[in-house]
Motif scaffolding. Structure first.
Motif, mmCIF file in Angstrom:
data_model
loop_
_atom_site.group_PDB
_atom_site.id
_atom_site.type_symbol
_atom_site.label_atom_id
_atom_site.label_comp_id
_atom_site.label_asym_id
_atom_site.label_seq_id
_atom_site.Cartn_x
_atom_site.Cartn_y
_atom_site.Cartn_z
ATOM 1 N N ILE A 33 0.827 -1.208 0.000
ATOM 2 C CA ILE A 33 0.000 0.000 0.000
ATOM 3 C C ILE A 33 0.859 1.256 0.000
ATOM 4 N N ASN A 34 2.073 1.187 0.494
ATOM 5 C CA ASN A 34 2.953 2.339 0.650
ATOM 6 C C ASN A 34 3.009 3.149 -0.651
ATOM 7 N N PRO A 35 2.471 4.385 -0.646
ATOM 8 C CA PRO A 35 2.440 5.161 -1.888
ATOM 9 C C PRO A 35 3.827 5.592 -2.371
ATOM 10 N N ALA A 36 4.812 5.579 -1.491
ATOM 11 C CA ALA A 36 6.162 5.953 -1.908
ATOM 12 C C ALA A 36 6.880 4.815 -2.625
ATOM 13 N N ARG A 37 6.295 3.623 -2.618
ATOM 14 C CA ARG A 37 6.949 2.472 -3.236
ATOM 15 C C ARG A 37 6.062 1.727 -4.232
ATOM 16 N N SER A 38 4.856 2.188 -4.449
ATOM 17 C CA SER A 38 3.978 1.463 -5.371
ATOM 18 C C SER A 38 3.881 2.194 -6.698
ATOM 19 N N SER A 39 3.378 1.490 -7.688
ATOM 20 C CA SER A 39 3.311 2.079 -9.021
ATOM 21 C C SER A 39 1.887 2.213 -9.550
ATOM 22 N N ASP A 40 0.925 1.588 -8.881
ATOM 23 C CA ASP A 40 -0.451 1.702 -9.370
ATOM 24 C C ASP A 40 -1.431 1.678 -8.200
ATOM 25 N N THR A 41 -2.587 2.263 -8.427
ATOM 26 C CA THR A 41 -3.595 2.334 -7.369
ATOM 27 C C THR A 41 -4.310 1.008 -7.172
ATOM 28 N N TYR A 42 -4.452 0.237 -8.221
ATOM 29 C CA TYR A 42 -5.213 -1.006 -8.106
ATOM 30 C C TYR A 42 -4.541 -1.984 -7.141
ATOM 31 N N GLY A 43 -3.222 -2.134 -7.243
ATOM 32 C CA GLY A 43 -2.511 -3.029 -6.329
ATOM 33 C C GLY A 43 -2.634 -2.568 -4.885
ATOM 34 N N ARG A 83 13.575 -12.264 11.566
ATOM 35 C CA ARG A 83 14.754 -12.157 10.698
ATOM 36 C C ARG A 83 14.921 -13.395 9.832
ATOM 37 N N VAL A 84 14.716 -14.577 10.416
ATOM 38 C CA VAL A 84 14.830 -15.815 9.644
ATOM 39 C C VAL A 84 13.796 -15.830 8.520
ATOM 40 N N LEU A 85 12.629 -15.249 8.781
ATOM 41 C CA LEU A 85 11.551 -15.228 7.792
ATOM 42 C C LEU A 85 11.602 -13.993 6.891
ATOM 43 N N ASP A 86 12.773 -13.357 6.810
ATOM 44 C CA ASP A 86 13.009 -12.244 5.897
ATOM 45 C C ASP A 86 12.250 -10.983 6.289
ATOM 46 N N GLY A 87 12.004 -10.818 7.572
ATOM 47 C CA GLY A 87 11.285 -9.655 8.054
ATOM 48 C C GLY A 87 11.995 -8.342 7.791
ATOM 49 N N ASP A 88 13.338 -8.350 7.791
ATOM 50 C CA ASP A 88 14.087 -7.119 7.517
ATOM 51 C C ASP A 88 13.751 -6.569 6.135
ATOM 52 N N ARG A 89 13.819 -7.416 5.136
ATOM 53 C CA ARG A 89 13.528 -6.967 3.768
ATOM 54 C C ARG A 89 12.065 -6.555 3.641
ATOM 55 N N ARG A 90 11.194 -7.337 4.248
ATOM 56 C CA ARG A 90 9.771 -7.046 4.138
ATOM 57 C C ARG A 90 9.414 -5.731 4.832
ATOM 58 N N ALA A 91 10.095 -5.420 5.919
ATOM 59 C CA ALA A 91 9.823 -4.181 6.649
ATOM 60 C C ALA A 91 10.312 -2.956 5.887
ATOM 61 N N THR A 92 11.342 -3.106 5.072
ATOM 62 C CA THR A 92 11.842 -1.937 4.340
ATOM 63 C C THR A 92 10.826 -1.421 3.331
ATOM 64 N N ARG A 93 9.923 -2.258 2.896
ATOM 65 C CA ARG A 93 8.898 -1.815 1.944
ATOM 66 C C ARG A 93 7.901 -0.863 2.588
ATOM 67 N N VAL A 94 7.838 -0.865 3.930
ATOM 68 C CA VAL A 94 6.913 0.004 4.651
ATOM 69 C C VAL A 94 7.501 1.403 4.815
ATOM 70 N N THR A 95 8.815 1.527 4.797
ATOM 71 C CA THR A 95 9.471 2.805 5.025
ATOM 72 C C THR A 95 9.587 3.612 3.726
ATOM 73 N N LEU A 96 9.996 4.855 3.884
ATOM 74 C CA LEU A 96 10.234 5.687 2.699
ATOM 75 C C LEU A 96 11.534 5.273 2.044
ATOM 76 N N PRO A 97 11.583 5.309 0.724
ATOM 77 C CA PRO A 97 12.851 5.021 0.051
ATOM 78 C C PRO A 97 13.842 6.150 0.332
ATOM 79 N N PRO A 98 15.127 5.858 0.201
ATOM 80 C CA PRO A 98 16.114 6.916 0.391
ATOM 81 C C PRO A 98 15.876 8.087 -0.551
ATOM 82 N N GLU A 99 16.227 9.274 -0.119
ATOM 83 C CA GLU A 99 16.076 10.488 -0.930
ATOM 84 C C GLU A 99 16.710 10.306 -2.291
#
Length: 102
Positions: A33-43, A83-99
């Motif tokens: 859902i993160n609007p800073a990382r998505s490309s379309d409204t439908y997804g 961490r074993v279940l890849d939570g680090d990578r999955r959590a980065t999708r919730v944050t803002l991308p680097p400037e």
């Protein structure tokens, strides 16, 4: 060649395992859902619709733990499981991308 073997999951109760799984489900959807990382409204719309049910499942997992007397969250153990279940990578999708990388 096989990928490197993941470290084993720490010992969890069934309720703790459900909590971790349901949390990751919610995290994945919020990342979509993160609007800073998505490309379309439908997804994002589809993910937001699914979030309602996943959030209820997360609530139910926590309620079950509470009902069973599991009143403490063992944060270090659950963090290892995430961490074993890849939570680090999955959590980065919730944050803002680097400037500059939008």
């Amino acid at each position: 060649m096989l990928p490197p073997e993941l470290p084993p999951l720490p010992a969890l109760t069934r309720a703790e395992g459900d909590l971790v799984d349901r949390y990751l489900d919610v995290l994945d959807l919020v990342g979509r859902i993160n609007p800073a990382r998505s490309s379309d409204t439908y997804g994002g719309l589809r993910a937001a619709q699914a979030l309602v049910g996943k959030a209820a499942a997360l609530r139910d997992a926590l309620a079950l733990m509470h009902e069973r007397g599991e009143s403490s969250i063992h944060a270090a153990t659950l963090a290892r499981a995430l961490r074993v279940l890849d939570g680090d990578r999955r959590a980065t999708r919730v944050t803002l991308p680097p400037e500059g990388r939008s």
